[in-house]
Design a protein around this motif. Structure first.
Motif, PDB file in Angstrom:
ATOM      1  N   PRO A 427      26.795  91.953  31.871  1.00  0.00           N
ATOM      2  CA  PRO A 427      27.905  91.556  32.758  1.00  0.00           C
ATOM      3  C   PRO A 427      29.089  91.058  31.957  1.00  0.00           C
ATOM      4  O   PRO A 427      28.950  90.529  30.851  1.00  0.00           O
ATOM      5  CB  PRO A 427      27.298  90.462  33.634  1.00  0.00           C
ATOM      6  CG  PRO A 427      25.822  90.666  33.522  1.00  0.00           C
ATOM      7  CD  PRO A 427      25.555  91.197  32.173  1.00  0.00           C
ATOM      8  N   ALA A 428      30.260  91.190  32.531  1.00  0.00           N
ATOM      9  CA  ALA A 428      31.475  90.774  31.835  1.00  0.00           C
ATOM     10  C   ALA A 428      31.498  89.286  31.580  1.00  0.00           C
ATOM     11  O   ALA A 428      32.006  88.810  30.560  1.00  0.00           O
ATOM     12  CB  ALA A 428      32.707  91.193  32.646  1.00  0.00           C
ATOM     13  N   SER A 429      30.928  88.475  32.527  1.00  0.00           N
ATOM     14  CA  SER A 429      30.956  87.016  32.366  1.00  0.00           C
ATOM     15  C   SER A 429      30.146  86.562  31.175  1.00  0.00           C
ATOM     16  O   SER A 429      30.506  85.614  30.467  1.00  0.00           O
ATOM     17  CB  SER A 429      30.431  86.348  33.650  1.00  0.00           C
ATOM     18  OG  SER A 429      29.088  86.793  33.907  1.00  0.00           O
ATOM     19  N   VAL A 430      29.012  87.231  30.909  1.00  0.00           N
ATOM     20  CA  VAL A 430      28.166  86.867  29.765  1.00  0.00           C
ATOM     21  C   VAL A 430      28.911  87.093  28.473  1.00  0.00           C
ATOM     22  O   VAL A 430      28.873  86.296  27.529  1.00  0.00           O
ATOM     23  CB  VAL A 430      26.858  87.672  29.799  1.00  0.00           C
ATOM     24  CG1 VAL A 430      26.002  87.364  28.564  1.00  0.00           C
ATOM     25  CG2 VAL A 430      26.080  87.372  31.063  1.00  0.00           C
ATOM     26  N   GLY A 431      29.611  88.183  28.407  1.00  0.00           N
ATOM     27  CA  GLY A 431      30.367  88.465  27.196  1.00  0.00           C
ATOM     28  C   GLY A 431      31.473  87.463  26.960  1.00  0.00           C
ATOM     29  O   GLY A 431      31.738  87.066  25.822  1.00  0.00           O
ATOM     30  N   LYS A 432      32.130  87.033  28.015  1.00  0.00           N
ATOM     31  CA  LYS A 432      33.224  86.068  27.851  1.00  0.00           C
ATOM     32  C   LYS A 432      32.687  84.727  27.361  1.00  0.00           C
ATOM     33  O   LYS A 432      33.283  84.075  26.515  1.00  0.00           O
ATOM     34  CB  LYS A 432      33.949  85.901  29.174  1.00  0.00           C
ATOM     35  CG  LYS A 432      34.772  87.105  29.565  1.00  0.00           C
ATOM     36  CD  LYS A 432      35.502  86.882  30.868  1.00  0.00           C
ATOM     37  CE  LYS A 432      36.343  88.081  31.267  1.00  0.00           C
ATOM     38  NZ  LYS A 432      37.046  87.863  32.545  1.00  0.00           N
ATOM     39  N   ARG A 433      31.517  84.262  27.927  1.00  0.00           N
ATOM     40  CA  ARG A 433      30.957  82.982  27.503  1.00  0.00           C
ATOM     41  C   ARG A 433      30.539  83.030  26.037  1.00  0.00           C
ATOM     42  O   ARG A 433      30.735  82.068  25.278  1.00  0.00           O
ATOM     43  CB  ARG A 433      29.743  82.634  28.382  1.00  0.00           C
ATOM     44  CG  ARG A 433      30.132  82.154  29.782  1.00  0.00           C
ATOM     45  CD  ARG A 433      28.964  81.457  30.428  1.00  0.00           C
ATOM     46  NE  ARG A 433      27.799  82.328  30.553  1.00  0.00           N
ATOM     47  CZ  ARG A 433      27.583  83.079  31.644  1.00  0.00           C
ATOM     48  NH1 ARG A 433      28.446  83.060  32.662  1.00  0.00           N
ATOM     49  NH2 ARG A 433      26.511  83.837  31.709  1.00  0.00           N
ATOM     50  N   ALA A 434      29.969  84.140  25.606  1.00  0.00           N
ATOM     51  CA  ALA A 434      29.540  84.254  24.213  1.00  0.00           C
ATOM     52  C   ALA A 434      30.725  84.176  23.266  1.00  0.00           C
ATOM     53  O   ALA A 434      30.659  83.528  22.221  1.00  0.00           O
ATOM     54  CB  ALA A 434      28.789  85.569  24.020  1.00  0.00           C
ATOM     55  N   ARG A 435      31.834  84.843  23.657  1.00  0.00           N
ATOM     56  CA  ARG A 435      33.009  84.808  22.783  1.00  0.00           C
ATOM     57  C   ARG A 435      33.605  83.402  22.739  1.00  0.00           C
ATOM     58  O   ARG A 435      34.076  82.936  21.691  1.00  0.00           O
ATOM     59  CB  ARG A 435      34.061  85.828  23.291  1.00  0.00           C
ATOM     60  CG  ARG A 435      33.677  87.264  22.961  1.00  0.00           C
ATOM     61  CD  ARG A 435      34.868  88.180  23.136  1.00  0.00           C
ATOM     62  NE  ARG A 435      35.338  88.220  24.509  1.00  0.00           N
ATOM     63  CZ  ARG A 435      34.844  89.055  25.447  1.00  0.00           C
ATOM     64  NH1 ARG A 435      33.862  89.890  25.115  1.00  0.00           N
ATOM     65  NH2 ARG A 435      35.315  89.036  26.670  1.00  0.00           N
ATOM     66  N   ALA A 436      33.574  82.703  23.873  1.00  0.00           N
ATOM     67  CA  ALA A 436      34.130  81.327  23.924  1.00  0.00           C
ATOM     68  C   ALA A 436      33.304  80.391  23.036  1.00  0.00           C
ATOM     69  O   ALA A 436      33.845  79.544  22.294  1.00  0.00           O
ATOM     70  CB  ALA A 436      34.158  80.835  25.351  1.00  0.00           C
ATOM     71  N   GLN A 437      31.974  80.538  23.094  1.00  0.00           N
ATOM     72  CA  GLN A 437      31.106  79.699  22.265  1.00  0.00           C
ATOM     73  C   GLN A 437      31.348  79.960  20.779  1.00  0.00           C
ATOM     74  O   GLN A 437      31.320  79.036  19.963  1.00  0.00           O
ATOM     75  CB  GLN A 437      29.667  79.949  22.622  1.00  0.00           C
ATOM     76  CG  GLN A 437      29.267  79.421  24.010  1.00  0.00           C
ATOM     77  CD  GLN A 437      27.851  79.799  24.398  1.00  0.00           C
ATOM     78  OE1 GLN A 437      27.148  80.431  23.607  1.00  0.00           O
ATOM     79  NE2 GLN A 437      27.445  79.386  25.593  1.00  0.00           N
ATOM     80  N   GLU A 438      31.588  81.200  20.445  1.00  0.00           N
ATOM     81  CA  GLU A 438      31.853  81.532  19.037  1.00  0.00           C
ATOM     82  C   GLU A 438      33.124  80.905  18.545  1.00  0.00           C
ATOM     83  O   GLU A 438      33.217  80.388  17.412  1.00  0.00           O
ATOM     84  CB  GLU A 438      31.919  83.069  18.884  1.00  0.00           C
ATOM     85  CG  GLU A 438      32.133  83.554  17.468  1.00  0.00           C
ATOM     86  CD  GLU A 438      30.958  83.260  16.594  1.00  0.00           C
ATOM     87  OE1 GLU A 438      31.148  83.228  15.352  1.00  0.00           O
ATOM     88  OE2 GLU A 438      29.843  83.066  17.120  1.00  0.00           O
ATOM     89  N   VAL A 439      34.150  80.881  19.412  1.00  0.00           N
ATOM     90  CA  VAL A 439      35.422  80.263  19.047  1.00  0.00           C
ATOM     91  C   VAL A 439      35.245  78.762  18.813  1.00  0.00           C
ATOM     92  O   VAL A 439      35.760  78.184  17.855  1.00  0.00           O
ATOM     93  CB  VAL A 439      36.501  80.555  20.122  1.00  0.00           C
ATOM     94  CG1 VAL A 439      37.761  79.735  19.833  1.00  0.00           C
ATOM     95  CG2 VAL A 439      36.827  82.040  20.119  1.00  0.00           C
ATOM     96  N   ILE A 440      34.493  78.093  19.732  1.00  0.00           N
ATOM     97  CA  ILE A 440      34.283  76.653  19.618  1.00  0.00           C
ATOM     98  C   ILE A 440      33.528  76.340  18.325  1.00  0.00           C
ATOM     99  O   ILE A 440      33.820  75.386  17.624  1.00  0.00           O
ATOM    100  CB  ILE A 440      33.516  76.115  20.850  1.00  0.00           C
ATOM    101  CG1 ILE A 440      34.419  76.256  22.080  1.00  0.00           C
ATOM    102  CG2 ILE A 440      33.054  74.671  20.658  1.00  0.00           C
ATOM    103  CD1 ILE A 440      33.700  75.988  23.378  1.00  0.00           C
ATOM    104  N   ARG A 441      32.533  77.186  18.006  1.00  0.00           N
ATOM    105  CA  ARG A 441      31.736  76.950  16.832  1.00  0.00           C
ATOM    106  C   ARG A 441      32.604  77.006  15.564  1.00  0.00           C
ATOM    107  O   ARG A 441      32.446  76.231  14.630  1.00  0.00           O
ATOM    108  CB  ARG A 441      30.616  77.990  16.775  1.00  0.00           C
ATOM    109  CG  ARG A 441      29.321  77.398  16.188  1.00  0.00           C
ATOM    110  CD  ARG A 441      28.108  78.311  16.311  1.00  0.00           C
ATOM    111  NE  ARG A 441      28.357  79.718  16.545  1.00  0.00           N
ATOM    112  CZ  ARG A 441      28.079  80.297  17.711  1.00  0.00           C
ATOM    113  NH1 ARG A 441      27.622  79.608  18.734  1.00  0.00           N
ATOM    114  NH2 ARG A 441      28.287  81.590  17.892  1.00  0.00           N
ATOM    115  N   LYS A 442      33.499  77.987  15.527  1.00  0.00           N
ATOM    116  CA  LYS A 442      34.371  78.101  14.379  1.00  0.00           C
ATOM    117  C   LYS A 442      35.333  76.927  14.287  1.00  0.00           C
ATOM    118  O   LYS A 442      35.720  76.506  13.200  1.00  0.00           O
ATOM    119  CB  LYS A 442      35.160  79.413  14.435  1.00  0.00           C
ATOM    120  CG  LYS A 442      34.290  80.654  14.192  1.00  0.00           C
ATOM    121  CD  LYS A 442      35.101  81.899  14.204  1.00  0.00           C
ATOM    122  CE  LYS A 442      34.240  83.121  13.922  1.00  0.00           C
ATOM    123  NZ  LYS A 442      35.029  84.362  13.904  1.00  0.00           N
TER     124      LYS A 442
END
Length: 442
Positions: A427-442
């Motif tokens: 789903p599109a929502s899962v992909g958006k959450r994963a990208r957001a988490q990656e940004v926060i981690r960086k």
């Protein structure tokens, strides 16, 4: 340079050249009715630029590229486009071979037009000849004794006579002044008791014959018979005016004039004798015999006509057509070549020519008035093989190109059908959450 390359490789140039070729073929074909076949071929197709055309009895001020210019430019366009657009690889082998065949056809046609020569060999049964004669070109030939039983021949092309003026040759101890030249003429016998005007000259054949200028014929069934009035000027002055005509040079023409007189056999033979009497002059202690005749092509080998056979289809001879429809006519000849020691018999008939010494001897026609006379057409064409090779290459290239595509298509069709599992789409929502988490981690 880029503009030049772009011009010669342009497809537009190809289209324009083909359009001009269509126009030239049409104009040249129509002009044959007014100018004749051979004249039209020379003026329209065996030239670089055409200036003026004859159509439907009228002269058209037209300028067109001639056959040589169109063929040469098409050849350059094809080669340039092939080099610029096609890279050599095995996948396009058929295209390269086909284009090579087309190039060979163009080159072969150009060399054929420029180098080929056609002459006619006319002889009767028992007659031997080592030369053939041109169909439309003539020469003023002077013959003198060269010693050791041999003759020296000095010939002047008739195209120089047509220009008029004076003609000099280092091999002739006199000058020829052309007073008149008629491309076509008709003879008239000066009967002793006839109402004759003053003769053309007081020498030679003109004592018994007048020659009148005639309109040039354009028909394929007839030809032009030229006549010239010349003055021969020796080292000590003029040797008089003379008439040189092809009417007095060819045996067939001489016989036709005697037969057309309507007199008895003895009188007709006498008239023919007057016409065929040799003309000669004496200069510097040497005797020169001259005549205006078709251009001759001599060869080391000679042909002797042993037997001529002429057959017609049964039932085709009638009052309307007393000659019938020819079924078969052939010549059995003896070939002799002193240089090679050849001595053999050959039969020449329709679709079965004799090829010898770079020339081809075809059975072309026969004399309808004399069944013993055969006429052969002699063709010298150094590039006679190029059309055959070119057509074979074009066909081979097309076959190679077609088979390569066919084999490729068959191999693809015979390969097993492969399927793959569909990928699970997130789903599109899962992909958006994963990208957001990656940004926060960086």
């Amino acid at each position: 340079m880029n503009r030049v390359i772009k011009f010669f490789t342009s497809l537009r140039l190809t289209v324009v050249l083909l359009a001009f070729a269509i126009i030239l073929v049409w104009v040249g074909t129509v002009a044959q009715a007014d100018e004749g076949l051979y004249q039209a071929q020379t003026r329209y197709f065996k030239t670089w630029v055409l200036v003026g055309a004859s159509m439907f009895g009228h002269h058209i001020p037209l300028v067109l590229p001639g056959g040589y210019l169109l063929g040469t430019t098409l050849l350059v366009n094809l080669i340039a486009a092939h080099i610029a657009r096609f890279q050599f690889n095995w996948k396009k082998l058929g295209i390269h071979v086909a284009h090579g065949g087309i190039i060979l056809l163009l080159v072969g046609q150009l060399t054929t037009d420029m180098l080929s020569r056609e002459t006619m060999l006319r002889f009767s049964e028992g007659e031997t000849k080592n030369y053939s004669e041109s169909i439309s070109n003539y020469e003023l030939a002077f013959t003198t004794d060269a010693g050791d039983g041999k003759d020296q021949l000095i010939s002047i092309p008739a195209r120089l006579l047509a220009k008029g003026g004076e003609i000099k040759s280092p091999e002739l101890p006199f000058t020829i002044r052309v007073k008149d030249y008629a491309p076509n003429s008709d003879p008239a016998f000066r009967a002793p008791m006839g109402n004759n005007g003053p003769p053309l000259t007081t020498n030679g054949v003109a004592e018994h014959f007048d020659f009148h200028r005639a309109a040039e014929t354009k028909s394929m069934d007839s030809r032009n018979i030229p006549t010239a009035i010349i003055e021969i000027i020796g080292p000590n002055g003029s040797l008089g005016d003379w008439v040189a005509s092809d009417w007095s040079a060819e045996e067939g023409l001489v016989a036709s004039v005697g037969a057309a007189s309507g007199a008895g056999n003895d009188i007709a033979a006498k008239i023919s004798g007057y016409l065929a009497e040799p003309q000669s002059i004496q200069v510097a202690g040497k005797k020169f015999t001259f005549m205006l005749r078709p251009e001759r092509t001599y060869r080391p080998a000679s042909l002797t006509l042993l037997k001529f056979t002429h057959a017609v289809y049964a039932g085709t001879i009638s009052a309307a057509d007393p000659e019938g429809i020819p079924k078969d006519f052939r010549s059995r000849v003896q070939l002799d070549n002193p240089k090679t020691g050849e001595h053999r018999e050959v039969e020449i008939f329709m679709n079965e020519p004799l090829r010898y010494g770079g020339e081809t001897f075809y059975q072309a026609s026969f004399d309808k008035a004399d069944p013993r006379v055969s006429i052969l057409q002699v063709v010298h064409n150094p590039s006679w093989l190029t059309p055959y090779i070119g057509c074979i290459l074009v066909a081979l290239g097309l076959v190679i190109q077609f088979m390569s595509h066919l084999i490729k298509f068959i191999s693809k069709s015979a390969a097993p059908y492969k399927t793959s599992e569909p990928k699970t789409r997130q789903p599109a929502s899962v992909g958006k959450r994963a990208r957001a988490q990656e940004v926060i981690r960086k």
